[in-house]
Design a protein around this motif. Structure first.
Motif, PDB file in Angstrom:
ATOM      1  N   PRO A  65      -9.669   5.023  -0.031  1.00  0.00           N
ATOM      2  CA  PRO A  65     -10.557   4.069   0.508  1.00  0.00           C
ATOM      3  C   PRO A  65     -10.390   2.763  -0.153  1.00  0.00           C
ATOM      4  O   PRO A  65     -11.039   1.734   0.564  1.00  0.00           O
ATOM      5  N   ILE A  66      -9.671   2.535  -1.173  1.00  0.00           N
ATOM      6  CA  ILE A  66      -9.606   1.098  -1.773  1.00  0.00           C
ATOM      7  C   ILE A  66      -8.461   0.066  -0.698  1.00  0.00           C
ATOM      8  O   ILE A  66      -8.650  -0.813  -0.589  1.00  0.00           O
ATOM      9  N   ALA A  67      -7.886   0.992   0.022  1.00  0.00           N
ATOM     10  CA  ALA A  67      -6.774   0.398   0.935  1.00  0.00           C
ATOM     11  C   ALA A  67      -7.133   0.185   2.402  1.00  0.00           C
ATOM     12  O   ALA A  67      -6.754  -0.336   3.099  1.00  0.00           O
ATOM     13  N   ARG A  68      -8.742   0.500   2.539  1.00  0.00           N
ATOM     14  CA  ARG A  68      -9.212   0.497   3.707  1.00  0.00           C
ATOM     15  C   ARG A  68      -9.483  -1.332   4.159  1.00  0.00           C
ATOM     16  O   ARG A  68      -9.779  -1.998   3.676  1.00  0.00           O
ATOM     17  N   GLY A  69      -8.875  -1.514   5.486  1.00  0.00           N
ATOM     18  CA  GLY A  69      -8.884  -2.850   5.871  1.00  0.00           C
ATOM     19  C   GLY A  69      -8.078  -3.786   5.053  1.00  0.00           C
ATOM     20  O   GLY A  69      -8.053  -5.063   5.483  1.00  0.00           O
ATOM     21  N   VAL A  70      -7.078  -3.410   4.471  1.00  0.00           N
ATOM     22  CA  VAL A  70      -6.172  -4.334   3.781  1.00  0.00           C
ATOM     23  C   VAL A  70      -4.801  -4.466   4.368  1.00  0.00           C
ATOM     24  O   VAL A  70      -4.257  -3.302   4.758  1.00  0.00           O
ATOM     25  N   PRO A  71      -4.397  -5.387   4.353  1.00  0.00           N
ATOM     26  CA  PRO A  71      -2.970  -5.829   5.075  1.00  0.00           C
ATOM     27  C   PRO A  71      -1.949  -5.180   4.273  1.00  0.00           C
ATOM     28  O   PRO A  71      -1.881  -4.994   3.235  1.00  0.00           O
ATOM     29  N   HIS A  72      -0.810  -4.636   4.980  1.00  0.00           N
ATOM     30  CA  HIS A  72       0.239  -4.251   4.266  1.00  0.00           C
ATOM     31  C   HIS A  72       1.533  -4.956   4.724  1.00  0.00           C
ATOM     32  O   HIS A  72       1.944  -4.918   5.820  1.00  0.00           O
ATOM     33  N   PRO A  73       2.012  -5.761   3.759  1.00  0.00           N
ATOM     34  CA  PRO A  73       1.621  -5.764   2.309  1.00  0.00           C
ATOM     35  C   PRO A  73       0.540  -6.929   2.478  1.00  0.00           C
ATOM     36  O   PRO A  73       0.652  -7.933   3.344  1.00  0.00           O
ATOM     37  N   ILE A  74      -0.090  -7.223   1.207  1.00  0.00           N
ATOM     38  CA  ILE A  74      -0.506  -8.536   0.880  1.00  0.00           C
ATOM     39  C   ILE A  74       0.312  -9.583   0.430  1.00  0.00           C
ATOM     40  O   ILE A  74       0.884  -9.134  -0.584  1.00  0.00           O
ATOM     41  N   VAL A  75       0.561 -10.644   0.850  1.00  0.00           N
ATOM     42  CA  VAL A  75       1.427 -11.731   0.501  1.00  0.00           C
ATOM     43  C   VAL A  75       0.567 -12.753  -0.588  1.00  0.00           C
ATOM     44  O   VAL A  75      -0.298 -13.368  -0.084  1.00  0.00           O
ATOM     45  N   ILE A  76       0.831 -12.726  -1.806  1.00  0.00           N
ATOM     46  CA  ILE A  76       0.605 -13.841  -2.619  1.00  0.00           C
ATOM     47  C   ILE A  76       1.587 -14.717  -2.983  1.00  0.00           C
ATOM     48  O   ILE A  76       2.587 -14.693  -3.703  1.00  0.00           O
ATOM     49  N   PRO A  77       1.495 -15.923  -2.333  1.00  0.00           N
ATOM     50  CA  PRO A  77       2.443 -17.111  -2.491  1.00  0.00           C
ATOM     51  C   PRO A  77       2.934 -17.427  -3.847  1.00  0.00           C
ATOM     52  O   PRO A  77       4.244 -17.596  -4.080  1.00  0.00           O
ATOM     53  N   GLY A  78       2.104 -17.491  -4.806  1.00  0.00           N
ATOM     54  CA  GLY A  78       2.237 -17.672  -6.189  1.00  0.00           C
ATOM     55  C   GLY A  78       1.171 -16.920  -7.311  1.00  0.00           C
ATOM     56  O   GLY A  78       0.091 -16.905  -6.873  1.00  0.00           O
ATOM     57  N   GLN A  79       2.453 -16.403  -8.241  1.00  0.00           N
ATOM     58  CA  GLN A  79       1.345 -15.541  -8.998  1.00  0.00           C
ATOM     59  C   GLN A  79       2.349 -15.081 -10.171  1.00  0.00           C
ATOM     60  O   GLN A  79       3.524 -15.416 -10.231  1.00  0.00           O
TER      61      GLN A  79
ATOM     62  N   GLU B 264      -4.494   8.329  -9.101  1.00  0.00           N
ATOM     63  CA  GLU B 264      -3.863   7.960  -7.964  1.00  0.00           C
ATOM     64  C   GLU B 264      -3.376   6.522  -8.092  1.00  0.00           C
ATOM     65  O   GLU B 264      -3.740   5.708  -8.700  1.00  0.00           O
ATOM     66  N   GLN B 265      -2.163   6.520  -7.208  1.00  0.00           N
ATOM     67  CA  GLN B 265      -1.525   5.363  -6.977  1.00  0.00           C
ATOM     68  C   GLN B 265      -1.939   4.522  -5.635  1.00  0.00           C
ATOM     69  O   GLN B 265      -1.473   5.368  -4.699  1.00  0.00           O
ATOM     70  N   VAL B 266      -2.536   3.428  -5.598  1.00  0.00           N
ATOM     71  CA  VAL B 266      -2.822   2.814  -4.528  1.00  0.00           C
ATOM     72  C   VAL B 266      -1.813   1.894  -3.853  1.00  0.00           C
ATOM     73  O   VAL B 266      -1.635   1.534  -2.714  1.00  0.00           O
ATOM     74  N   PHE B 267      -1.529   0.955  -4.994  1.00  0.00           N
ATOM     75  CA  PHE B 267      -0.598  -0.248  -4.729  1.00  0.00           C
ATOM     76  C   PHE B 267       0.580  -0.329  -5.739  1.00  0.00           C
ATOM     77  O   PHE B 267       0.374  -0.013  -6.871  1.00  0.00           O
ATOM     78  N   ILE B 268       1.695  -0.876  -5.036  1.00  0.00           N
ATOM     79  CA  ILE B 268       2.700  -1.210  -6.139  1.00  0.00           C
ATOM     80  C   ILE B 268       3.107  -2.801  -5.529  1.00  0.00           C
ATOM     81  O   ILE B 268       2.893  -2.923  -4.370  1.00  0.00           O
ATOM     82  N   SER B 269       3.655  -3.508  -6.547  1.00  0.00           N
ATOM     83  CA  SER B 269       3.893  -4.998  -6.090  1.00  0.00           C
ATOM     84  C   SER B 269       5.609  -4.962  -6.271  1.00  0.00           C
ATOM     85  O   SER B 269       6.181  -4.466  -7.214  1.00  0.00           O
TER      86      SER B 269
ATOM     87  N   THR C 282       0.940  -1.202   0.002  1.00  0.00           N
ATOM     88  CA  THR C 282       0.000   0.039   0.024  1.00  0.00           C
ATOM     89  C   THR C 282       0.930   1.245   0.038  1.00  0.00           C
ATOM     90  O   THR C 282       1.963   1.410   0.868  1.00  0.00           O
ATOM     91  N   VAL C 283       0.687   2.126  -0.999  1.00  0.00           N
ATOM     92  CA  VAL C 283       1.408   3.590  -0.653  1.00  0.00           C
ATOM     93  C   VAL C 283       0.673   4.648  -0.734  1.00  0.00           C
ATOM     94  O   VAL C 283       1.158   5.691  -0.802  1.00  0.00           O
ATOM     95  N   SER C 284      -0.712   4.454  -0.545  1.00  0.00           N
ATOM     96  CA  SER C 284      -1.766   5.470  -0.034  1.00  0.00           C
ATOM     97  C   SER C 284      -2.703   4.943   1.034  1.00  0.00           C
ATOM     98  O   SER C 284      -3.740   4.439   0.570  1.00  0.00           O
ATOM     99  N   GLY C 285      -2.120   5.037   2.287  1.00  0.00           N
ATOM    100  CA  GLY C 285      -3.052   4.466   3.315  1.00  0.00           C
ATOM    101  C   GLY C 285      -4.242   5.250   3.434  1.00  0.00           C
ATOM    102  O   GLY C 285      -5.179   4.421   4.017  1.00  0.00           O
TER     103      GLY C 285
END
Length: 262
Positions: free
Chosen positions: A142-156, A170-175, A136-139
């Motif tokens: 509203p899209i970041a509400r209740g979202v863990p920082h970071p979200i970990v995706i095991p495989g992608q 607006e930038q909300v997330f970077i991976s 999350t780069v914009s805490g």
């Protein structure tokens, strides 16, 4: 007020790929639709979610359907060219008039998204079971509400820069990925009266849409992208402007009162 969501699914990999069938036995669109229904319901929202598929796209994304859709999600990958140009242009028009649009993962290359961006939307990719961390780069967004920082995706699947899109409004997330790449994975854009949120996690060969954190992002994004209740959903108009048109009580040459509400 009920939030009306249409979930568009290409539904092609599900027919030919055993791995996708295993992960999404009723189709990716069904998982996404169910996640939006349950997550938004848990947030206290009244929601009506329907599915549109490529096989019946002329009917399922008709003028009438789009006019009654507050937010359209879009997942496509192997059959972008099978989407009729007139349907893509119809979607773009409704976005500009106020419908929310959530292109997901490889929908960066969908006809509607490319039309709305005006660029190639090309990127780097590698399908090698990378770990993805969604930062999350914009805490305060509203899209970041209740979202863990970071979200970990095991495989992608890895998506990496350079990502040929206009600078997001607006930038909300970077991976970041285990191979070292980074990617602008959560981007907001405004087009006309419409709001667009592109979210990249979600390759068909991985169970990404089963993750609760991803489902929360999609639910938050639908709430953010929905049309504003006090604003007419219509194209921004062009009109001849008589002198002093912006003054209180101004009227057209035909005597009609001029409204200044966009």
């Amino acid at each position: 007020m009920t939030l009306r969501i249409t979930v568009f699914g290409e539904n092609r990999h599900e027919k030919v790929d055993e791995r996708v069938q295993e992960l999404y036995p009723e189709g990716m669109h069904t998982t996404i639709a169910g996640a939006l229904t349950s997550t938004l319901g848990a947030l206290g929202e009244d929601v009506d979610v329907r599915v549109a598929l490529l096989d019946d796209i002329e009917e399922s994304l008709s003028e009438e359907v789009l006019a009654s859709t507050d937010v359209l999600t879009w997942w496509g990958h192997m059959a972008h060219d099978d989407v009729p140009d007139e349907v893509a242009e119809r979607v773009v028009r409704h976005v500009r008039e106020g419908m929310g649009f959530l292109p997901l993962h490889s929908a960066h290359y969908s006809k509607p998204f490319r039309l709305l961006m005006g660029t190639t939307c090309n990127l780097l990719w590698r399908n090698d079971n990378d770990e993805e961390r969604v930062w999350t780069v914009s805490g305060s967004h509203p899209i970041a509400r209740g979202v863990p920082h970071p979200i970990v995706i095991p495989g992608q699947e890895m998506y990496g820069e350079m990502f040929d899109i206009p600078a997001p409004d607006e930038q909300v997330f970077i991976s970041s990925f285990s191979g070292g790449e980074v990617f602008r994975s959560g981007c907001c854009f405004y087009r006309g009266k419409g709001r667009i949120f592109y979210f990249s996690p979600g390759d068909q060969e991985y169970p990404v849409y089963h993750q609760a954190e991803i489902q929360r992002v999609l639910a938050n994004a639908a709430l953010w992208a929905r049309p504003q209740e006090d604003r007419e959903r219509a194209a921004i108009k062009i009109a001849n402007a008589p002198r002093d048109w912006f003054r209180e009580g101004a009227r057209t040459a035909e005597g009609e009162e001029i409204t200044r509400v966009i």
